[in-house]
Design a protein around this motif. Structure first.
Motif, PDB file in Angstrom:
ATOM      1  N   PHE A 132       8.809  74.243 124.597  1.00 44.34           N
ATOM      2  CA  PHE A 132       8.221  75.577 124.631  1.00 44.34           C
ATOM      3  C   PHE A 132       6.972  75.604 125.507  1.00 44.34           C
ATOM      4  O   PHE A 132       6.190  74.652 125.528  1.00 44.34           O
ATOM      5  N   ARG A 133       6.772  76.699 126.207  1.00 42.55           N
ATOM      6  CA  ARG A 133       5.566  76.869 127.025  1.00 42.55           C
ATOM      7  C   ARG A 133       5.150  78.334 126.982  1.00 42.55           C
ATOM      8  O   ARG A 133       5.720  79.142 126.238  1.00 42.55           O
ATOM      9  N   SER A 134       4.169  78.692 127.773  1.00 44.68           N
ATOM     10  CA  SER A 134       3.602  80.037 127.761  1.00 44.68           C
ATOM     11  C   SER A 134       4.324  80.945 128.758  1.00 44.68           C
ATOM     12  O   SER A 134       5.036  80.463 129.647  1.00 44.68           O
ATOM     13  N   PRO A 135       4.125  82.251 128.654  1.00 47.41           N
ATOM     14  CA  PRO A 135       4.772  83.169 129.596  1.00 47.41           C
ATOM     15  C   PRO A 135       4.191  83.111 130.998  1.00 47.41           C
ATOM     16  O   PRO A 135       4.818  83.574 131.943  1.00 47.41           O
ATOM     17  N   THR A 136       2.985  82.547 131.147  1.00 47.88           N
ATOM     18  CA  THR A 136       2.364  82.441 132.473  1.00 47.88           C
ATOM     19  C   THR A 136       1.781  81.057 132.672  1.00 47.88           C
ATOM     20  O   THR A 136       1.398  80.373 131.708  1.00 47.88           O
ATOM     21  N   LEU A 137       1.688  80.636 133.910  1.00 49.16           N
ATOM     22  CA  LEU A 137       1.104  79.341 134.238  1.00 49.16           C
ATOM     23  C   LEU A 137      -0.372  79.304 133.857  1.00 49.16           C
ATOM     24  O   LEU A 137      -0.871  78.279 133.375  1.00 49.16           O
ATOM     25  N   PHE A 138      -1.103  80.407 134.049  1.00 43.44           N
ATOM     26  CA  PHE A 138      -2.520  80.420 133.705  1.00 43.44           C
ATOM     27  C   PHE A 138      -2.724  80.136 132.224  1.00 43.44           C
ATOM     28  O   PHE A 138      -3.610  79.346 131.856  1.00 43.44           O
ATOM     29  N   GLU A 139      -1.924  80.740 131.367  1.00 43.63           N
ATOM     30  CA  GLU A 139      -2.067  80.490 129.927  1.00 43.63           C
ATOM     31  C   GLU A 139      -1.787  79.023 129.611  1.00 43.63           C
ATOM     32  O   GLU A 139      -2.486  78.410 128.804  1.00 43.63           O
ATOM     33  N   ASP A 140      -0.777  78.455 130.254  1.00 38.82           N
ATOM     34  CA  ASP A 140      -0.499  77.027 130.066  1.00 38.82           C
ATOM     35  C   ASP A 140      -1.691  76.172 130.489  1.00 38.82           C
ATOM     36  O   ASP A 140      -2.073  75.217 129.803  1.00 38.82           O
ATOM     37  N   MET A 141      -2.274  76.497 131.630  1.00 35.54           N
ATOM     38  CA  MET A 141      -3.381  75.702 132.157  1.00 35.54           C
ATOM     39  C   MET A 141      -4.581  75.734 131.212  1.00 35.54           C
ATOM     40  O   MET A 141      -5.188  74.702 130.912  1.00 35.54           O
ATOM     41  N   VAL A 142      -4.921  76.910 130.728  1.00 34.36           N
ATOM     42  CA  VAL A 142      -6.067  77.028 129.829  1.00 34.36           C
ATOM     43  C   VAL A 142      -5.780  76.318 128.510  1.00 34.36           C
ATOM     44  O   VAL A 142      -6.641  75.598 127.973  1.00 34.36           O
ATOM     45  N   LYS A 143      -4.586  76.461 127.985  1.00 31.05           N
ATOM     46  CA  LYS A 143      -4.265  75.815 126.711  1.00 31.05           C
ATOM     47  C   LYS A 143      -4.247  74.301 126.835  1.00 31.05           C
ATOM     48  O   LYS A 143      -4.581  73.591 125.887  1.00 31.05           O
ATOM     49  N   CYS A 144      -3.876  73.792 128.004  1.00 29.36           N
ATOM     50  CA  CYS A 144      -3.944  72.344 128.220  1.00 29.36           C
ATOM     51  C   CYS A 144      -5.391  71.869 128.232  1.00 29.36           C
ATOM     52  O   CYS A 144      -5.690  70.752 127.798  1.00 29.36           O
ATOM     53  N   ILE A 145      -6.295  72.709 128.726  1.00 31.00           N
ATOM     54  CA  ILE A 145      -7.723  72.383 128.655  1.00 31.00           C
ATOM     55  C   ILE A 145      -8.179  72.374 127.207  1.00 31.00           C
ATOM     56  O   ILE A 145      -8.972  71.511 126.783  1.00 31.00           O
ATOM     57  N   LEU A 146      -7.677  73.305 126.411  1.00 30.18           N
ATOM     58  CA  LEU A 146      -8.074  73.399 125.005  1.00 30.18           C
ATOM     59  C   LEU A 146      -7.587  72.218 124.180  1.00 30.18           C
ATOM     60  O   LEU A 146      -8.095  71.974 123.080  1.00 30.18           O
ATOM     61  N   LEU A 147      -6.594  71.488 124.678  1.00 30.67           N
ATOM     62  CA  LEU A 147      -6.043  70.353 123.934  1.00 30.67           C
ATOM     63  C   LEU A 147      -6.944  69.123 123.973  1.00 30.67           C
ATOM     64  O   LEU A 147      -6.770  68.207 123.170  1.00 30.67           O
ATOM     65  N   CYS A 148      -7.897  69.097 124.884  1.00 34.52           N
ATOM     66  CA  CYS A 148      -8.657  67.871 125.152  1.00 34.52           C
ATOM     67  C   CYS A 148      -9.868  67.696 124.240  1.00 34.52           C
ATOM     68  O   CYS A 148     -10.628  68.625 123.992  1.00 34.52           O
TER      69      CYS A 148
END
Length: 451
Positions: A132-148
């Motif tokens: 599963f991933r997000s509807p947009t690449l930007f949302e994916d990118m920000v959420k990957c930052i939030l994982l750290c």
């Protein structure tokens, strides 16, 4: 009451094996706002943007796979009875992206499943090769930052705060209250009575700003309502549950709530092990909110869903305000710079996604070089973003990966050897090393819950 508009998304070749529940509950991203999964009705609820709209209007949608039409997804759009063809296409394209329904992704799923069968592995029914991933690449990118560099509870909290902020910035006029998604008070009340009670409503980050990478995470008190069995299971497999997300659905007959923990380090140089935080993932929380709206126990703001903010909505914000409002810590600056770079044209998201077509090694290297130039995109974040973009030959490694290698393969892995170790074990699955790793995470986590 607003019935909305229903769109139909044919599954095509994916219909043979596709199950919405497995596709959604395949990665912890599905637990991050504004996604809301209802395990009772097996539907996904969240806002999506009309990407071809000048105002970037968000509409609440509900995605389901009716038993009467299993070869299609039904996308109910609330707040409107009419949409232009471009708007319909943009919404369906976002649903397709979240669930990886493109021809390229379907081909990867089939090749990976064939590889597993030829290799003698039993088919893991909880994971079929879609992440599963997000509807947009930007949302994916920000959420990957939030994982750290933080516990899972804080990741959840930050994502939710960003969606709440988006609602504040845009006002309420563009959103449909949950009370308009249908169902009588009695129907909602009956649904709620079958769901686990929502607990621990507020996830409060406790890591001081500016000291996150040095602070030792202390064990939080375990909720007293968890049984001894639940505590044992959490100790064995909670970290992996967070990452896979599907164990709650697969093992829901064992217990209704799971105690998630996770600490992820971008550089994997300071891997940490955390105790359970006491935060519970709440199934059925969407319907719980609906009921409270009906009964007037909350203001109408709680009956609405904020979307994940777009680059344009974040770009002009003050960094200090963003950091404080959403408890982002040092991440605020990185997210703000990312949004500004996109708005100003220095980062072209459409161009990045075009490059990833085909998911070849040369394209991976090209994209990896571009991502590494973005502030805050270390090896872990880059690998996660590229996984979201469809590249599966690199495994994002963190403390959970080390735990997995130690427990499953008895390898004495550490932050210096973990990348070499995963390549040694999963290299034979090229170019689907990550999918094989995720397959094993699902399998071993489920076994931990069943033992």
């Amino acid at each position: 009451m607003c019935d909305g508009l229903e769109l139909v998304l044919p599954l095509g070749e994916a219909a043979e094996t596709f199950q919405l529940e497995k596709a959604v509950c395949s990665h912890g991203l599905f637990m991050m706002a504004p996604n809301q999964w209802d395990p009772l009705s097996k539907t996904l609820l969240r806002p999506l943007r009309l990407l071809h709209s000048q105002t970037q209007t968000s509409l609440l949608v509900r995605v389901s796979q009716p038993q009467c039409d299993p070869h299609s997804l039904h996308v109910r759009v609330y707040g409107t009875h009419s949409l232009s063809t471009p708007h319909r296409q943009s919404l369906l394209a976002q649903v397709s992206r979240m669930l990886r329904l493109s021809e390229t992704e379907e081909r990867a799923v089939r090749e990976f499943r064939k590889m597993c069968i030829n290799g003698g592995e039993e088919e893991d029914r909880s994971f079929v090769g879609r992440v599963f991933r997000s509807p947009t690449l930007f949302e994916d990118m920000v959420k990957c930052i939030l994982l750290c560099n933080c516990q899972w509870s804080r990741t959840i909290s930050m994502a939710r705060a960003l969606c709440e902020l988006q609602l504040e910035l845009q006002g309420r006029s563009s959103y449909v209250p949950f009370t308009e998604i249908g169902g009588s008070v009695n129907e909602v009340r009956n649904t709620r009575s079958k769901s686990p009670q929502a607990e621990n409503e507020d996830f409060v980050p406790k890591t001081p700003v500016g000291k996150e990478t040095k602070t030792k995470h202390k064990a939080s008190k375990v909720s007293t309502n968890l049984t001894k069995l639940a505590e044992t299971e959490a100790e064995l497999g909670a970290n992996a549950y967070l990452r896979t997300g599907s164990v709650q659905t697969t093992a829901k007959n064992l217990r209704s709530n799971v105690l998630p923990t996770n600490v992820e380090d971008d550089s994997c140089q300071n891997c940490k092990s955390c105790q359970a935080t006491g935060e519970l993932y709440k199934t059925g929380s969407c319907m719980h909110t609906v009921l409270q709206c009906f009964e007037g126990k909350k203001s109408d703001a709680y009956g609405m869903v904020g979307n994940f903010p777009s680059p344009g909505e974040l770009a002009n914000l003050d960094e200090s305000f963003l950091r404080t409002r959403c408890n982002l810590g040092y991440r605020a600056g990185r997210i703000l710079k990312l949004a500004q770079s996109i708005v100003e044209g220095r980062i072209q998201l459409t161009q990045l996604e075009e490059v990833c077509q085909g998911a070849s090694l040369s394209n991976y290297n090209k994209l990896a070089d571009q991502l590494k130039g973005i502030d805050g995109f270390g090896p872990f974040t880059c690998a996660n973003v590229l996984m979201c973009m469809g590249f599966y030959h690199v495994i994002p490694t963190d403390s959970e990966t080390i735990r997995h290698l130690r427990q499953v393969y008895a390898r004495k892995s550490n932050s210096q050897t973990v990348q070499r170790d995963v390549e040694y074990i999963y290299g034979k699955y090229a170019p689907f090393q990550f999918l094989a790793y995720w397959y094993m995470i699902h399998t071993t986590t489920l076994i931990s819950y069943l033992l």
